[in-house]
Design an enzyme around this catalytic site. Structure first.
Site, PDB file in Angstrom:
ATOM      1  N   GLU A  54      32.448  36.064  41.935  1.00  0.00           N
ATOM      2  CA  GLU A  54      32.926  35.719  40.588  1.00  0.00           C
ATOM      3  C   GLU A  54      33.987  34.617  40.669  1.00  0.00           C
ATOM      4  O   GLU A  54      34.486  34.320  41.747  1.00  0.00           O
ATOM      5  CB  GLU A  54      33.491  36.940  39.853  1.00  0.00           C
ATOM      6  CG  GLU A  54      34.536  37.743  40.599  1.00  0.00           C
ATOM      7  CD  GLU A  54      34.821  39.085  39.877  1.00  0.00           C
ATOM      8  OE1 GLU A  54      34.227  40.113  40.237  1.00  0.00           O
ATOM      9  OE2 GLU A  54      35.654  39.074  38.959  1.00  0.00           O
TER      10      GLU A  54
ATOM     11  N   ARG B 282      42.168  31.714  35.776  1.00  0.00           N
ATOM     12  CA  ARG B 282      43.594  31.889  35.462  1.00  0.00           C
ATOM     13  C   ARG B 282      44.406  31.704  36.734  1.00  0.00           C
ATOM     14  O   ARG B 282      43.852  31.715  37.834  1.00  0.00           O
ATOM     15  CB  ARG B 282      43.809  33.310  34.936  1.00  0.00           C
ATOM     16  CG  ARG B 282      43.546  34.335  36.024  1.00  0.00           C
ATOM     17  CD  ARG B 282      43.749  35.763  35.629  1.00  0.00           C
ATOM     18  NE  ARG B 282      43.673  36.630  36.790  1.00  0.00           N
ATOM     19  CZ  ARG B 282      42.543  37.142  37.276  1.00  0.00           C
ATOM     20  NH1 ARG B 282      41.396  36.874  36.687  1.00  0.00           N
ATOM     21  NH2 ARG B 282      42.546  37.906  38.352  1.00  0.00           N
TER      22      ARG B 282
ATOM     23  N   LYS C 157      44.467  44.755  43.753  1.00  0.00           N
ATOM     24  CA  LYS C 157      44.941  44.264  45.048  1.00  0.00           C
ATOM     25  C   LYS C 157      46.354  44.764  45.286  1.00  0.00           C
ATOM     26  O   LYS C 157      47.171  44.791  44.370  1.00  0.00           O
ATOM     27  CB  LYS C 157      44.903  42.734  45.064  1.00  0.00           C
ATOM     28  CG  LYS C 157      43.465  42.200  44.954  1.00  0.00           C
ATOM     29  CD  LYS C 157      43.420  40.745  44.529  1.00  0.00           C
ATOM     30  CE  LYS C 157      41.986  40.307  44.282  1.00  0.00           C
ATOM     31  NZ  LYS C 157      41.908  39.099  43.430  1.00  0.00           N
TER      32      LYS C 157
HETATM   33  C1  MV4 Z   1      31.037  43.856  45.919  1.00  0.00           C
HETATM   34  C2  MV4 Z   1      31.259  44.545  47.141  1.00  0.00           C
HETATM   35  C3  MV4 Z   1      30.167  44.752  47.974  1.00  0.00           C
HETATM   36  N1  MV4 Z   1      28.935  44.313  47.616  1.00  0.00           N
HETATM   37  N2  MV4 Z   1      29.806  43.433  45.599  1.00  0.00           N
HETATM   38  C4  MV4 Z   1      33.894  43.114  43.146  1.00  0.00           C
HETATM   39  C5  MV4 Z   1      35.156  43.170  42.334  1.00  0.00           C
HETATM   40  C6  MV4 Z   1      36.220  43.305  43.360  1.00  0.00           C
HETATM   41  N3  MV4 Z   1      37.437  43.889  42.885  1.00  0.00           N
HETATM   42  C7  MV4 Z   1      35.582  44.180  44.372  1.00  0.00           C
HETATM   43  N4  MV4 Z   1      34.229  43.771  44.398  1.00  0.00           N
HETATM   44  C8  MV4 Z   1      33.292  44.016  45.339  1.00  0.00           C
HETATM   45  N5  MV4 Z   1      32.046  43.601  45.059  1.00  0.00           N
HETATM   46  C9  MV4 Z   1      28.773  43.662  46.436  1.00  0.00           C
HETATM   47  N6  MV4 Z   1      27.545  43.214  46.108  1.00  0.00           N
HETATM   48  C10 MV4 Z   1      32.563  44.949  47.471  1.00  0.00           C
HETATM   49  C11 MV4 Z   1      33.579  44.675  46.560  1.00  0.00           C
HETATM   50  C12 MV4 Z   1      34.932  45.076  46.930  1.00  0.00           C
HETATM   51  C13 MV4 Z   1      35.304  46.419  46.847  1.00  0.00           C
HETATM   52  C14 MV4 Z   1      34.383  47.347  46.391  1.00  0.00           C
HETATM   53  C15 MV4 Z   1      34.778  48.673  46.343  1.00  0.00           C
HETATM   54  C16 MV4 Z   1      36.059  49.064  46.738  1.00  0.00           C
HETATM   55  C17 MV4 Z   1      36.965  48.132  47.161  1.00  0.00           C
HETATM   56  C18 MV4 Z   1      36.607  46.789  47.218  1.00  0.00           C
HETATM   57  C19 MV4 Z   1      37.515  45.825  47.658  1.00  0.00           C
HETATM   58  C20 MV4 Z   1      37.143  44.490  47.701  1.00  0.00           C
HETATM   59  C21 MV4 Z   1      35.835  44.113  47.346  1.00  0.00           C
END
Ligand code: MV4
Length: 451
Positions: free
Chosen positions: A288, A292, A237
Site C-alpha cells: 500500500e 501523509r 508500529k
Molecule cells: C500482509 C502480510 C503478509 N502477507 N499481507 C498489512 C498492513 C500492515 N499493518 C500489516 N500488513 C501485512 N500485510 C500479505 N499478503 C503481513 C502484514 C504484516 C503483519 C500482519 C499481521 C501481523 C503483524 C504484521 C506486521 C507487519 C506486516
C-alpha cells in the site's frame, strides 16, 4: 512562501510542524478541542482556535470548523499531520475549494491510494512488484474461492477502503473461506462504509519495510531509503529503524526505484511512503501507499539529514526539492521508540492522566519529538502516543545502546508508559541480532496478537 499555516492536528506532530514553520519564519495557527485547551501544541503556536468538544469526531475531524479556523486566522495553507483528516480526500478537496493550500498530495491521489485494491492495480500496471492476489476487489464468495484456489492457501483478505491492517485477516484453508469472507465484508462495511475486499497470497515470514519519497511540482522525485517497521502490535508500529538489517545496497536501490516508479505512476506530489513486504529471499512486493507524513519520519530525517516536514511545506509553496537523489546519503543507523501513555501490565490499555514530571535525556544523537511536558494532561479521547524517542549512531549496536540510555533517562511520572516494554525489546537477543519479522512480538516476546 506562506505567511501563516494552520496546523490542523494535535500532540507531537502538531508541535513538530509548528517547529518547522518557526524555522521558516512562517506564522502558525493551530486548532484544539476543549480537552486540549492547556496542551503543548496550543502553547507553541502563535494563535489557536477551539474547533469543538473533546471527542475526536466533533473537533479534530470537524472539517467545517477546521476550515473556518483557517479562514478566520487568514492561514494560506493547512498541514494535516497524520491520522485524522490527513488522508481524507474530501478534506483536501474542501481546502482547495476554499483557496487554502492543502500540504499534501492532490485529493484525487489521496482517493486513489485510499482504495487499496485500485492502488495495487495501478502499481501492477506500472511494473511495480505487488503481492500476488486478486486483480480487483472481490465481490462474491465463488470468485473468492476460485482466486484463493489459484493463489494457494493461506491467503489474506483485506478491505479496499482499509489500510494499516484494519479489516485484514488470514485464511488458512477453504473451510474457513465463507465465514472469513463474510466477516471481512461486514467489518469493512461497518468500519469504512465500503464492503469491498480483495485477496492476496499470505506471506508467512515477511519483513515490513517502507520507502519514504518526496515529489515536487517540477517533476523531481527522490527516495530517502527504507524504514524497517515489522515490530507491530495489533498493526500499530511500536519501534522503527533505518536501515533495515537485511536490506543490502542493491536491494535498497531497487526498493527506491520501485517506490519512485510508484510515485510517478500515480502523479504523486509532496511526501509519501510506499509500503512493501520483503520475503526471506529479499524479494519485495508493494502492499500500500500512504499519502501523509508518517509517525516514523524522524528515523529517515536522522539518517539522511533531510527535514521532511520542511520539504513538505516548500513543495506545497511551489518550490523545488532541496536535494537530488545523488546528494542523499544514508549515514549510520537510526531507531525510534513510540512512547505510549499505556499500561503494558494491562495489555497496553490507555493510561491517561496528568504528567507530574517529564524530564528528557540530552546528548549527541538523541531526539525527542513530544506533545507533552511537565503538568500536561493526557486525555483519554485520543491516540495514547505522547512522544517519540529517536536515536542515531554510527552502527546499529551503538544506536541500540544509545536508545537504552535515552529511555532509562526519560523520566515520566503520573502516568504509566510502555518504556519498560521497549527496554525489554531492545534487550532481546533476537532483536539485537536484527532477527526480526512480522511475528517478532508473539514469537520472541510472548505477546499474543490478542493482547
Ligand atoms: C500482509 C502480510 C503478509 N502477507 N499481507 C498489512 C498492513 C500492515 N499493518 C500489516 N500488513 C501485512 N500485510 C500479505 N499478503 C503481513 C502484514 C504484516 C503483519 C500482519 C499481521 C501481523 C503483524 C504484521 C506486521 C507487519 C506486516
Amino acid at each position: 512562501m506562506f505567511n501563516k499555516i494552520l496546523v490542523a492536528n494535535r500532540g507531537e506532530i502538531a508541535c513538530r510542524v509548528i517547529q518547522a514553520c518557526r524555522e521558516l519564519k512562517i506564522k502558525t495557527a493551530t486548532i484544539y478541542s476543549e480537552a486540549d485547551r492547556e496542551s503543548l501544541h496550543v502553547a507553541l503556536a502563535d494563535e489557536a482556535v477551539c474547533v469543538g468538544p473533546a471527542p475526536n469526531k466533533d473537533s479534530y475531524l470537524n472539517v467545517a470548523n477546521i476550515i473556518s479556523a483557517a479562514v478566520i486566522t487568514e492561514a494560506q495553507a493547512i498541514h494535516p499531520g497524520y491520522g485524522n483528516l490527513s488522508e481524507n480526500p474530501d478534506f483536501a478537496e474542501a481546502c482547495e475549494a476554499c483557496n487554502i493550500t492543502f500540504i499534501g498530495p492532490p485529493a484525487d491521489v489521496i482517493a486513489q491510494m485510499g482504495d487499496k485494491a485500485k492502488a495495487r492495480r495501478i502499481m501492477r500496471e506500472a511494473g511495480v512488484p505487488v503481492v500476488p492476489g486478486s486483480a480487483n476487489g472481490v465481490t462474491d464468495l465463488t470468485a473468492a474461492r476460485q482466486i484463493a484456489d489459484q493463489l494457494g492457501y493461506p491467503v489474506m483478505i483485506k478491505a479496499s477502503a482499509g489500510g494499516g491492517g484494519r479489516g485484514i485477516r488470514v485464511i488458512h484453508n477453504a473451510e474457513q473461506m465463507r465465514e472469513a469472507f463474510e466477516q471481512a465484508q461486514a467489518e469493512a462495511n461497518s468500519s469504512f462504509g465500503d464492503g469491498e475486499v480483495y485477496l492476496e497470497k499470505y506471506l508467512e515470514e515477511p519483513r515490513h519495510v517502507e520507502v519514504q519519497i518526496l515529489a515536487d511540482n517540477h517533476g523531481n522525485i527522490v527516495h530517502l531509503g527504507e524504514r524497517e517497521c515489522s515490530i507491530q502490535y495489533r498493526h500499530q508500529k511500536l519501534l522503527e529503524e533505518s536501515p533495515s538489517a537485511v536490506v543490502s545496497g542493491s536491494v535498497r536501490r531497487r526498493l527506491g526505484e520501485a517506490a519512485v516508479k510508484a510515485a510517478e505512476a500515480v502523479g504523486y506530489r509532496n511526501a509519501g511512503t510506499v509500503e512493501f513486504l520483503l520475503d526471506e529471499r529479499r524479494r519485495f512486493y508493494f502492499i500500500e501507499m500512504n499519502t501523509r507524513i508518517q509517525v516514523e519520519h524522524p528515523v529517515t530525517e536522522m539518517l539522511t539529514g533531510v527535514d521532511i516536514v520542511r520539504e513538505q511545506i516548500q513543495i506545497a509553496a511551489g518550490e523545488p526539492l532541496s536535494c537530488e537523489q545523488g546528494q542523499i546519503w544514508f549515514n549510520g543507523h537510526a531507531l525510534e521508540c513510540r512512547i505510549l501513555a499505556a499500561d503494558p501490565d494491562r495489555g497496553f490499555a490507555p493510561s491517561p492522566g496528568t504528567i507530574s514530571r517529564w524530564q528528557t535525556p540530552v546528548g549527541p544523537g538523541v531526539r525527542i519529538d513530544s506533545g507533552v511536558t511537565t503538568d500536561s494532561v493526557v486525555p483519554s479521547h485520543y491516540d495514547p502516543m505522547i512522544a517519540k524517542v529517536i536515536c542515531w549512531d554510527q552502527t546499529r549496536q551503538k544506536t541500540i545502546a544509545r536508545m537504552e540510555g535515552a529511555l532509562q533517562s526519560l523520566v515520566v511520572e503520573g502516568i504509566r508508559t510502555n518504556i519498560p516494554y521497549h527496554l525489554r525489546i531492545l534487550g532481546n537477543a533476537y532483536f539485537r541480532q536484527g532477527d526480526i519479522d512480522t511475528h517478532f512480538l508473539e514469537r520472541r516476546m510472548g505477546l499474543s496478537e490478542g493482547g
